[in-house]
Design an enzyme around this catalytic site. Structure first.
Site, PDB file in Angstrom:
ATOM      1  N   ARG B  49       0.804  -1.230   0.000  1.00 55.03           N
ATOM      2  CA  ARG B  49       0.000   0.000   0.000  1.00 55.03           C
ATOM      3  C   ARG B  49       0.836   1.279   0.000  1.00 55.03           C
ATOM      4  O   ARG B  49       0.457   2.238  -0.639  1.00 55.03           O
ATOM      5  CB  ARG B  49      -1.061  -0.019   1.102  1.00 55.03           C
ATOM      6  CG  ARG B  49      -0.566   0.199   2.491  1.00 55.03           C
ATOM      7  CD  ARG B  49      -1.451  -0.471   3.481  1.00 55.03           C
ATOM      8  NE  ARG B  49      -1.365  -1.906   3.386  1.00 55.03           N
ATOM      9  CZ  ARG B  49      -2.343  -2.699   2.961  1.00 55.03           C
ATOM     10  NH1 ARG B  49      -3.494  -2.206   2.605  1.00 55.03           N
ATOM     11  NH2 ARG B  49      -2.149  -3.997   2.914  1.00 55.03           N
ATOM     12  N   THR B  50       1.933   1.278   0.689  1.00 52.29           N
ATOM     13  CA  THR B  50       2.711   2.527   0.739  1.00 52.29           C
ATOM     14  C   THR B  50       3.234   2.861  -0.669  1.00 52.29           C
ATOM     15  O   THR B  50       3.154   4.001  -1.118  1.00 52.29           O
ATOM     16  CB  THR B  50       3.891   2.403   1.731  1.00 52.29           C
ATOM     17  OG1 THR B  50       3.363   2.033   2.995  1.00 52.29           O
ATOM     18  CG2 THR B  50       4.635   3.714   1.873  1.00 52.29           C
ATOM     19  N   LYS B  78      25.034  -6.236  -7.965  1.00 51.42           N
ATOM     20  CA  LYS B  78      26.390  -6.386  -8.536  1.00 51.42           C
ATOM     21  C   LYS B  78      27.435  -5.779  -7.613  1.00 51.42           C
ATOM     22  O   LYS B  78      28.612  -5.754  -7.935  1.00 51.42           O
ATOM     23  CB  LYS B  78      26.452  -5.682  -9.896  1.00 51.42           C
ATOM     24  CG  LYS B  78      25.572  -6.304 -10.959  1.00 51.42           C
ATOM     25  CD  LYS B  78      25.611  -5.459 -12.225  1.00 51.42           C
ATOM     26  CE  LYS B  78      24.517  -5.838 -13.196  1.00 51.42           C
ATOM     27  NZ  LYS B  78      24.260  -4.781 -14.170  1.00 51.42           N
ATOM     28  N   ARG B  99      12.193   3.252   0.772  1.00 49.57           N
ATOM     29  CA  ARG B  99      11.960   2.365   1.922  1.00 49.57           C
ATOM     30  C   ARG B  99      13.150   1.424   2.003  1.00 49.57           C
ATOM     31  O   ARG B  99      13.579   0.858   1.005  1.00 49.57           O
ATOM     32  CB  ARG B  99      10.676   1.568   1.776  1.00 49.57           C
ATOM     33  CG  ARG B  99      10.592   0.471   2.837  1.00 49.57           C
ATOM     34  CD  ARG B  99       9.270  -0.202   2.915  1.00 49.57           C
ATOM     35  NE  ARG B  99       8.277   0.667   3.519  1.00 49.57           N
ATOM     36  CZ  ARG B  99       7.063   0.262   3.854  1.00 49.57           C
ATOM     37  NH1 ARG B  99       6.700  -0.980   3.637  1.00 49.57           N
ATOM     38  NH2 ARG B  99       6.203   1.089   4.394  1.00 49.57           N
ATOM     39  N   HIS B 127       8.407   6.249  10.004  1.00 49.16           N
ATOM     40  CA  HIS B 127       7.524   6.108   8.842  1.00 49.16           C
ATOM     41  C   HIS B 127       6.640   7.368   8.849  1.00 49.16           C
ATOM     42  O   HIS B 127       5.445   7.294   9.141  1.00 49.16           O
ATOM     43  CB  HIS B 127       6.704   4.821   8.987  1.00 49.16           C
ATOM     44  CG  HIS B 127       5.971   4.412   7.743  1.00 49.16           C
ATOM     45  ND1 HIS B 127       6.002   5.143   6.576  1.00 49.16           N
ATOM     46  CD2 HIS B 127       5.178   3.341   7.493  1.00 49.16           C
ATOM     47  CE1 HIS B 127       5.255   4.524   5.672  1.00 49.16           C
ATOM     48  NE2 HIS B 127       4.752   3.442   6.200  1.00 49.16           N
TER      49      HIS B 127
END
Lengths: 156, 301
Positions: B49-50, B78, B99, B127
């Site tokens: 949802r975020t 890599k 995030r 958050h």
């Protein structure tokens, strides 16, 4: 004349009023050279505290960075600069509001432990000391603070 | 404000500025548009949802999005450093949402990116857009935000949404009820901070005893993996399930919030009561994120 337990020095620095038993930890954070002459007094009688430690270093004046580190271990220490056996400057250590590149964050999930980021901590409280990481925002008390370059829990 | 990193950085005025902008956007009193702007969305941790909410918000602002989900198949796999990834992607976009499981990584990204950066969750730390949408939901349903009685239920120890909400609400003279199993109680540093700010709080073990006093109940999931002793989990898991029959003596303005996803902590029967607000709350996330993007992009212009 008062008999000194630790010899007087001609030129250099005296760090006095270190909490008893913490002199070795203060020595750990001083970047001493093999040739430096250092005298250490442990568990000396003190008027201010019951007992204290004391360090005398010949021909050496401390950097601001070193004084900030000492403040974390010995917040009540006095630092005297000696020239020709005379105290020319006496100051108390003072924990600055912000400590850059001095403390290692003890939160293993903090960015400062995964990327080459210079640490930054804010002093939230002084007595007892509490610092907060600029990045992960975690707070740490005296028994959790790790000073860069010396072993964990060195502040204890 | 140049970036949105942590609720701790924000003044009450800045918080209200975001809430007021979200309200104007929702009511179409303000229609900010950024057709020439690109938002890079870097999600090193999974989210539904975020991420969708930020994408939706940017698209409603007529902007474009480029998205990276997880580090599989990217240059980081890599061996590229986080810093190099941020410095590169920031050259492709006008605003960045991140995030990450690494705490403090988004603040670091903000210091090196050169464009506005939004924290969409950094480990167990912050958050902030969730906290702002929670505040917006409280303000909308309660005709104001000051002096509210709020219960927070569930995992109060590890939940970053809970921590950000407690920090954010502290500007608005709330009274808190913290309801959790003993070992998932709100950490001491948060309780000490509430004491310092003289904010009233109560810690309890039962939901039912406090319900009649509440304006808001904020429910969070108790995660099985937080328990060392599974027997202990089995013992407590059903004590924190909200059921319709528990909602008999509630205040008229009472609302239930949840950051979602929900597992079983709110019985589906609650969804049809007038008190369930969690899906409206998820919708509010789009308005608040439109407000955040607009304010940060305008500030950067």
């Amino acid at each position: 004349m008062k008999q000194l337990k630790v010899d007087a020095i001609k030129d250099g620095t005296v760090i006095d009023h270190i909490p008893a038993g913490k002199a070795m930890k203060v020595l750990n954070i001083l970047k001493l050279k093999d040739s430096d002459v250092v005298m250490v007094g442990v568990n000396l009688a003190s008027r201010k505290f019951a007992k204290k430690d004391l360090i005398k270093i010949e021909n050496r004046e401390l950097s601001g960075d070193e004084v900030d580190r000492i403040a974390l271990i010995a917040p009540d220490a006095n630092i005297s600069i000696i020239r020709n056996f005379e105290v020319v400057k006496k100051s108390e250590v003072n924990i600055p509001e912000k400590l850059s590149a001095i403390i290692v964050c003890q939160n293993h999930k903090c960015i400062t432990n995964t990327e080459p980021v210079t640490t930054c901590f804010y002093v939230e409280a002084r007595n007892p000391i509490m610092v907060r990481c600029h990045y992960c925002e975690k707070s740490f008390g005296a028994d959790e603070i790790k000073i860069a370059g010396i072993p964990v829990l060195a502040v204890n | 404000m140049k970036h949105l990193i942590s609720i701790r950085d924000m003044t009450k005025k800045e918080i209200l500025n975001f809430l007021n902008a979200a309200e104007k956007i929702e009511k179409s009193e303000m229609r900010p548009k950024f057709p020439d702007s690109i938002m890079s969305i870097l999600f090193f941790e999974p989210s539904t949802r975020t991420r969708f909410s930020f994408e939706t918000a940017m698209k409603k602002l007529s902007g474009k999005t480029i998205t990276m989900s997880g580090s599989a198949g990217t240059s980081m796999e890599k061996g590229e450093s986080f810093a190099d990834t941020i410095k590169t992607i920031s050259r492709y976009s006008n605003i960045m949402v991140i995030r990450s499981a690494i705490e403090g990584s988004v603040r670091y990204a903000a210091e090196i990116a050169g464009i506005p950066v939004i924290n969409a969750g950094d480990g167990a730390n912050q958050h902030p857009s969730q906290a702002l949408l929670d505040l917006y939901s409280i303000k909308k349903t309660q005709a104001g935000i000051e002096n509210k009685t709020i219960a927070i239920v569930g995992d109060l120890k590890y939940g970053r949404a809970v921590h950000s909400l407690v920090d954010a609400m502290s500007h608005f003279a709330p009274e808190f009820y913290f309801i959790s199993p003993r070992h998932l109680r709100l950490p001491k540093k948060f309780r000490d901070e509430l004491d310092r700010k003289k904010i009233k709080y109560n810690e309890c073990a039962e939901i039912e005893e406090v319900i009649p006093a509440l304006d808001i109940m904020y429910v969070t999931r108790i995660q099985r993996e937080r328990f060392v002793d599974i027997e202990e989990y089995e013992k407590v898991k059903n004590s924190y399930v909200l059921k319709p029959e528990m909602l008999k003596n509630v205040k008229n303005n009472f609302k239930i919030l949840h950051p979602l996803p929900r597992v079983n902590e709110i019985d589906c029967g609650v969804d049809v009561t007038p008190y369930a607000y969690y899906f409206d709350q998820a919708e509010n996330g789009v308005y608040i994120r439109q407000a955040i993007i607009s304010i940060l992009l305008e500030g950067a212009q």
